[in-house]
Motif scaffolding. Structure first.
Motif, short mmCIF file in Angstrom:
data_model
loop_
_atom_site.label_atom_id
_atom_site.label_comp_id
_atom_site.label_asym_id
_atom_site.label_seq_id
_atom_site.Cartn_x
_atom_site.Cartn_y
_atom_site.Cartn_z
N GLY A 53 0.81 -1.22 0.00
CA GLY A 53 0.00 0.00 0.00
C GLY A 53 0.83 1.26 0.00
O GLY A 53 0.57 2.21 -0.75
N LEU A 54 1.86 1.30 0.84
CA LEU A 54 2.74 2.46 0.89
C LEU A 54 3.47 2.62 -0.44
O LEU A 54 3.59 3.73 -0.97
CB LEU A 54 3.74 2.33 2.04
CG LEU A 54 4.76 3.45 2.19
CD1 LEU A 54 4.08 4.79 2.43
CD2 LEU A 54 5.73 3.13 3.34
N LEU A 55 3.95 1.52 -0.99
CA LEU A 55 4.64 1.56 -2.29
C LEU A 55 3.72 2.13 -3.37
O LEU A 55 4.12 3.01 -4.14
CB LEU A 55 5.10 0.16 -2.68
CG LEU A 55 5.71 0.00 -4.07
CD1 LEU A 55 6.99 0.80 -4.20
CD2 LEU A 55 5.96 -1.47 -4.39
N CYS A 56 2.50 1.63 -3.43
CA CYS A 56 1.55 2.12 -4.43
C CYS A 56 1.28 3.61 -4.25
O CYS A 56 1.19 4.36 -5.23
CB CYS A 56 0.23 1.35 -4.34
SG CYS A 56 0.32 -0.36 -4.91
N GLY A 57 1.17 4.04 -2.99
CA GLY A 57 0.92 5.45 -2.74
C GLY A 57 2.08 6.34 -3.12
O GLY A 57 1.91 7.40 -3.72
N VAL A 58 3.29 5.90 -2.78
CA VAL A 58 4.47 6.68 -3.09
C VAL A 58 4.66 6.80 -4.60
O VAL A 58 4.94 7.88 -5.13
CB VAL A 58 5.72 6.07 -2.42
CG1 VAL A 58 7.01 6.65 -3.01
CG2 VAL A 58 5.67 6.31 -0.92
N VAL A 59 4.48 5.70 -5.33
CA VAL A 59 4.62 5.75 -6.79
C VAL A 59 3.52 6.62 -7.39
O VAL A 59 3.77 7.37 -8.35
CB VAL A 59 4.60 4.33 -7.39
CG1 VAL A 59 4.60 4.39 -8.91
CG2 VAL A 59 5.82 3.54 -6.92
N THR A 60 2.32 6.56 -6.85
CA THR A 60 1.24 7.44 -7.30
C THR A 60 1.64 8.90 -7.14
O THR A 60 1.46 9.72 -8.04
CB THR A 60 -0.05 7.16 -6.51
OG1 THR A 60 -0.49 5.82 -6.77
CG2 THR A 60 -1.16 8.13 -6.89
N GLY A 61 2.22 9.25 -5.98
CA GLY A 61 2.68 10.61 -5.75
C GLY A 61 3.83 11.00 -6.65
O GLY A 61 3.92 12.14 -7.12
N MET A 62 4.73 10.04 -6.93
CA MET A 62 5.85 10.32 -7.81
C MET A 62 5.37 10.61 -9.22
O MET A 62 5.86 11.53 -9.89
CB MET A 62 6.81 9.13 -7.82
CG MET A 62 7.51 8.89 -6.49
SD MET A 62 8.42 7.32 -6.44
CE MET A 62 9.76 7.67 -7.59
N ASP A 63 4.37 9.85 -9.68
CA ASP A 63 3.86 10.05 -11.04
C ASP A 63 3.27 11.43 -11.21
O ASP A 63 3.47 12.08 -12.25
CB ASP A 63 2.82 8.97 -11.36
CG ASP A 63 3.44 7.61 -11.63
OD1 ASP A 63 4.66 7.56 -11.86
OD2 ASP A 63 2.70 6.61 -11.62
N ARG A 64 2.54 11.91 -10.21
CA ARG A 64 1.89 13.21 -10.37
C ARG A 64 2.84 14.38 -10.14
O ARG A 64 2.49 15.53 -10.39
CB ARG A 64 0.66 13.31 -9.48
CG ARG A 64 0.90 13.33 -7.99
CD ARG A 64 -0.45 13.53 -7.29
NE ARG A 64 -0.34 13.43 -5.85
CZ ARG A 64 -1.05 12.58 -5.10
NH1 ARG A 64 -1.92 11.77 -5.66
NH2 ARG A 64 -0.91 12.57 -3.80
N ASN A 65 4.07 14.08 -9.65
CA ASN A 65 5.05 15.14 -9.45
C ASN A 65 6.21 15.07 -10.44
O ASN A 65 7.20 15.78 -10.28
CB ASN A 65 5.59 15.07 -8.02
CG ASN A 65 4.63 15.66 -6.99
OD1 ASN A 65 4.54 16.87 -6.83
ND2 ASN A 65 3.90 14.79 -6.30
N GLY A 66 6.07 14.21 -11.45
CA GLY A 66 7.10 14.12 -12.47
C GLY A 66 8.38 13.46 -12.02
O GLY A 66 9.46 13.76 -12.55
#
Length: 219
Positions: free
Chosen positions: A82-95
């Motif tokens: 869950g944390l991994l998915c969230g962090v990658v989600t945040g990384m995608d929206r921040n370039g």
């Protein structure tokens, strides 16, 4: 039943009634689903396989992006993903698509590492690590899918490394964390090869509800 007394007590102090069931997370999850189905007032919240939760976790990367320059590597612990998915989600929206992630697990709780190596979801027969907060027998499918389009490295360390890192982090920062978090810290303290030549490293430090000074000493 592997949930620490510290975690149970913390939840009880919030006014909740704690139901302890199952030898592992999967058995507890089946019980929770059955309870939610039988009670029309109940709401079931998945601890790691939920896009709403991923969006929440991703705000940490929003904050990191606002506060400073892009890191060379992000280090975090992985249980169900869950944390991994969230962090990658945040990384995608921040370039931050080009920033690799080091996913840290303890041996005996390494369902993500095994799934990553096999290229499919692998379910552990049992959880044998003291890092019980990582105790999902299989990761979320989405976590493995993210690995298909993002640079995710895997690191599996020992329980002793995780506990030692918790003690060192307590001395360094006066913050007490669980072995589930300690394994991510161990990767940095031990300068594991998976860090490669990263100079600016962002470590996600989390997981303190299930630990106390006496519990850490006993570990």
């Amino acid at each position: 039943v592997t949930t620490s007394q510290e975690a149970r007590d913390s939840i009880t102090r919030l006014g909740a009634e704690v139901c302890v069931h199952g030898a592992n997370w999967n058995e507890a999850n089946e019980k929770a689903l059955a309870m939610a189905k039988s009670d029309p007032r109940a709401a079931y919240i998945h601890p790691f396989d939920d896009p709403v939760m991923w969006e929440g976790h991703g705000t940490m990367i929003d904050e990191a992006s606002y506060q400073g320059p892009k890191p060379d590597l992000i280090v975090l612990s992985v249980g169900g993903g869950g944390l991994l998915c969230g962090v990658v989600t945040g990384m995608d929206r921040n370039g931050w698509h080009d920033v690799p992630v080091l996913a840290a697990e303890t041996a005996g709780c390494d369902c993500f590492a095994r799934s990553l190596a096999a290229g499919r979801i692998v379910e552990l027969e049992a959880i044998t690590s003291v890092a019980t907060s990582l105790g999902a027998k299989a990761p979320a499918t989405r976590a493995l899918e993210f690995a298909g389009n993002h640079h995710i490295r895997s690191y599996v360390g020992s329980d002793s490394s995780a506990v030692s890192a918790c003690r060192t982090f307590l001395d360094d920062h006066r913050i007490l964390v669980e072995p589930a978090c300690g394994i991510a810290l161990a990767a940095v303290y031990e300068n594991v090869p998976e860090l490669e030549d990263a100079r600016r490293v962002l470590v996600i430090v989390c997981g303190g509800i299930g630990i106390s000074a006496s519990k850490l000493a006993s570990l």
